[in-house]
Design a protein around this motif. Sequence first.
Motif, PDB file in Angstrom:
ATOM      1  N   UNK A 164     -23.677  94.188   4.507  1.00 15.39           N
ATOM      2  CA  UNK A 164     -23.351  94.134   3.081  1.00 15.39           C
ATOM      3  C   UNK A 164     -24.553  93.656   2.272  1.00 15.39           C
ATOM      4  N   UNK A 165     -24.598  94.158   1.053  1.00 17.27           N
ATOM      5  CA  UNK A 165     -25.651  93.740   0.121  1.00 17.27           C
ATOM      6  C   UNK A 165     -25.241  92.451  -0.572  1.00 17.27           C
ATOM      7  N   UNK A 166     -26.161  91.485  -0.625  1.00 15.86           N
ATOM      8  CA  UNK A 166     -25.904  90.205  -1.280  1.00 15.86           C
ATOM      9  C   UNK A 166     -27.062  89.917  -2.233  1.00 15.86           C
ATOM     10  N   UNK A 167     -26.735  89.637  -3.482  1.00 13.21           N
ATOM     11  CA  UNK A 167     -27.760  89.377  -4.502  1.00 13.21           C
ATOM     12  C   UNK A 167     -27.921  87.868  -4.714  1.00 13.21           C
ATOM     13  N   UNK A 168     -29.173  87.420  -4.726  1.00 10.63           N
ATOM     14  CA  UNK A 168     -29.506  86.025  -4.999  1.00 10.63           C
ATOM     15  C   UNK A 168     -30.261  85.993  -6.318  1.00 10.63           C
ATOM     16  N   UNK A 169     -29.655  85.413  -7.336  1.00  7.70           N
ATOM     17  CA  UNK A 169     -30.241  85.400  -8.673  1.00  7.70           C
ATOM     18  C   UNK A 169     -31.030  84.109  -8.887  1.00  7.70           C
ATOM     19  N   UNK A 170     -32.318  84.257  -9.180  1.00  6.42           N
ATOM     20  CA  UNK A 170     -33.200  83.134  -9.509  1.00  6.42           C
ATOM     21  C   UNK A 170     -33.490  83.213 -11.004  1.00  6.42           C
ATOM     22  N   UNK A 171     -32.851  82.338 -11.778  1.00  7.51           N
ATOM     23  CA  UNK A 171     -32.921  82.440 -13.241  1.00  7.51           C
ATOM     24  C   UNK A 171     -34.042  81.583 -13.799  1.00  7.51           C
ATOM     25  N   UNK A 172     -34.887  82.198 -14.625  1.00  8.06           N
ATOM     26  CA  UNK A 172     -35.949  81.497 -15.345  1.00  8.06           C
ATOM     27  C   UNK A 172     -36.389  82.419 -16.472  1.00  8.06           C
ATOM     28  N   UNK A 173     -36.529  81.867 -17.676  1.00  3.62           N
ATOM     29  CA  UNK A 173     -36.828  82.691 -18.851  1.00  3.62           C
ATOM     30  C   UNK A 173     -38.312  82.939 -19.073  1.00  3.62           C
ATOM     31  N   UNK A 174     -39.175  82.353 -18.229  1.00  2.27           N
ATOM     32  CA  UNK A 174     -40.610  82.505 -18.411  1.00  2.27           C
ATOM     33  C   UNK A 174     -41.100  83.811 -17.792  1.00  2.27           C
ATOM     34  N   UNK A 175     -41.722  84.650 -18.601  1.00  4.44           N
ATOM     35  CA  UNK A 175     -42.247  85.917 -18.089  1.00  4.44           C
ATOM     36  C   UNK A 175     -43.404  85.675 -17.125  1.00  4.44           C
ATOM     37  N   UNK A 176     -44.293  84.716 -17.449  1.00  6.41           N
ATOM     38  CA  UNK A 176     -45.411  84.400 -16.564  1.00  6.41           C
ATOM     39  C   UNK A 176     -44.915  83.906 -15.215  1.00  6.41           C
ATOM     40  N   UNK A 177     -43.929  83.010 -15.264  1.00  2.03           N
ATOM     41  CA  UNK A 177     -43.339  82.443 -14.051  1.00  2.03           C
ATOM     42  C   UNK A 177     -42.775  83.561 -13.166  1.00  2.03           C
ATOM     43  N   UNK A 178     -41.963  84.418 -13.751  1.00  2.68           N
ATOM     44  CA  UNK A 178     -41.324  85.488 -12.989  1.00  2.68           C
ATOM     45  C   UNK A 178     -42.334  86.518 -12.500  1.00  2.68           C
ATOM     46  N   UNK A 179     -43.371  86.773 -13.293  1.00  2.00           N
ATOM     47  CA  UNK A 179     -44.387  87.753 -12.891  1.00  2.00           C
ATOM     48  C   UNK A 179     -45.099  87.312 -11.615  1.00  2.00           C
ATOM     49  N   UNK A 180     -45.478  86.038 -11.541  1.00  2.00           N
ATOM     50  CA  UNK A 180     -46.171  85.531 -10.358  1.00  2.00           C
ATOM     51  C   UNK A 180     -45.261  85.604  -9.137  1.00  2.00           C
ATOM     52  N   UNK A 181     -44.017  85.181  -9.296  1.00  2.00           N
ATOM     53  CA  UNK A 181     -43.078  85.233  -8.181  1.00  2.00           C
ATOM     54  C   UNK A 181     -42.815  86.673  -7.755  1.00  2.00           C
ATOM     55  N   UNK A 182     -42.624  87.554  -8.726  1.00  2.00           N
ATOM     56  CA  UNK A 182     -42.339  88.954  -8.430  1.00  2.00           C
ATOM     57  C   UNK A 182     -43.482  89.581  -7.641  1.00  2.00           C
ATOM     58  N   UNK A 183     -44.716  89.364  -8.084  1.00  2.00           N
ATOM     59  CA  UNK A 183     -45.862  89.959  -7.400  1.00  2.00           C
ATOM     60  C   UNK A 183     -46.048  89.370  -6.003  1.00  2.00           C
ATOM     61  N   UNK A 184     -45.822  88.059  -5.863  1.00  2.00           N
ATOM     62  CA  UNK A 184     -45.963  87.421  -4.551  1.00  2.00           C
ATOM     63  C   UNK A 184     -44.928  87.968  -3.573  1.00  2.00           C
TER      64      UNK A 184
END
Length: 535
Positions: A164-184
């Motif tokens: 089954x597919x399970x989604x884990x939501x990591x909430x943060x409104x900072x675009x810079x913050x999310x960009x670094x995590x996304x690329x890593x």
Amino acid sequence: MFESPCKSIDVLNAWSESQEELRETQPVSPRGTRKRVKAKKKKRKQQQQNEKRSVSAPQLCTDDADKGRTEKKYRPDEPIVRGIFQIGKKSHDVVLTETRVTWTPIQPETPTADRDVKKQEEYVELKDVFAVKVKRRRSAGQQTGGTLLGITLFQCKKKGVKLKEHAIHLSNLSADHCEIWFKSLKEILSVTKRKGHALSILKDCSLEDYDGVVCVGGDGSVAEVAHGLLLRAQMDAGRDTDSIFTPVQAALPLGIIPAGSTDVVACSVHGIRRAVTAALHIIMGHHQPVDVCSFSSMGRLLRFGFSAMFGFGGRTLALAERHRWMPPSQRREFALIKTLANLKPEDCELSFITSRGAEDQTKAERNGDGGDICEDGSWQTRQGLYLNISIMAIPCLCSMAPRGLAPTTRLNNGSMALIAVGNTSRSEFIKHLKRYSSTNNQFGFSFIETHTVKAVKLRPRSQGSWADDISEENEECESKMVPMISSEGTYPWNIDGHLLEVPSELLIRVHPQLLTLFGADMEEAEEAPVKCSCI
């Protein structure tokens, strides 16, 4: 609901904000008067509310952040990046390593909870994560943009014999913050690690034990895998790629799971950018033969591909490649606007063989002699100034062009669409571009000619410097009638989203049904048109 973030990254931001939040959210002593307890509870509640609204800079856990992850190897348990995200209703300290993502609540509910922090630690193994997306809130009908909410990990969880597919939501409104995590995260989850990696794998590995190859990615990845499969077939067949030759078909079919920004190949073969549809075509074994182009210069094969653009399309990609420090969406829009601002024609000699005049060439290819193409008397030649020249073996359907960039061709009709846009004003050229997303005929202009062709030769005749024209620091050229070339004496081509710099004439030939894809021929994209916000 998901798309890649489009803000720039400041990887040198420190962890100071996160540490300050950690200090401010230490547990409150239960001692004191009732009034004091209420006041502190109120203060703590206010801190929690502020924390939900606040953003914290991620910490890149390297000795030298400028070097990035590509130059440093990490131990499996060594932190790569760290930050604060809201998971559920609580804020957590989240750490990324090569093997897992771990999160721990940063504010215990009671003073005695410090001893139980280890027990509250949770994690997900990255081997169980199959995708990462940026999460946004969009209004009804909104196709792009939206309010950034954070990033989401998609985990494959086993429940008995079911997956089954399970989604884990990591909430943060900072675009810079999310960009670094996304690329890593994307870098860790990526199977191929660099440009050309898929090609090297396909050239060296044994293919006898496989029934097909599946590519998860955008048009660039698909083109690289397709080129690798076809190049491997020529090597196995003993073809001399340093000559004009007749290529053999690829040994294995190629499946495409769309995961790019436009996905024109996937849309052309599936009719929609939907991973489930693509996966079902692969599972059901639906095969679709596809025509492929070969690109040669000075008698040497450069690559196989599906489409090519010279002029505006090539210049735009070349400029975007020079600004890879920008986020992808910003880089594309910047290059498009800048190239439109410096719109200049190319002085070219354009030769082609139409489908009607290619019977002799078809017979030559069937006899295994492809050399006659360069001497065939059925070549038609044009000389003049062109803003853009496109050669496409597939319709190139996408959300911004639901009828296709080349609506007159099909996946396996044995021909290419040649679209030559002559010199005109900037406003007329923009009108032409805008019509791709509408029902109007995008070729209904006097300065555009289209042909159904079997082969194309394009020889630039310009003698000048191009680097100054696209430089941000230099002034714009005085006249739109001045053609351009690269300062290194090469000419930029956009081949399936790859920048290919060619020093001289380029020969493009179509090879019928050279590659088999998992899918079915589609007449039109089933997605709602998306208009470019730049023009």
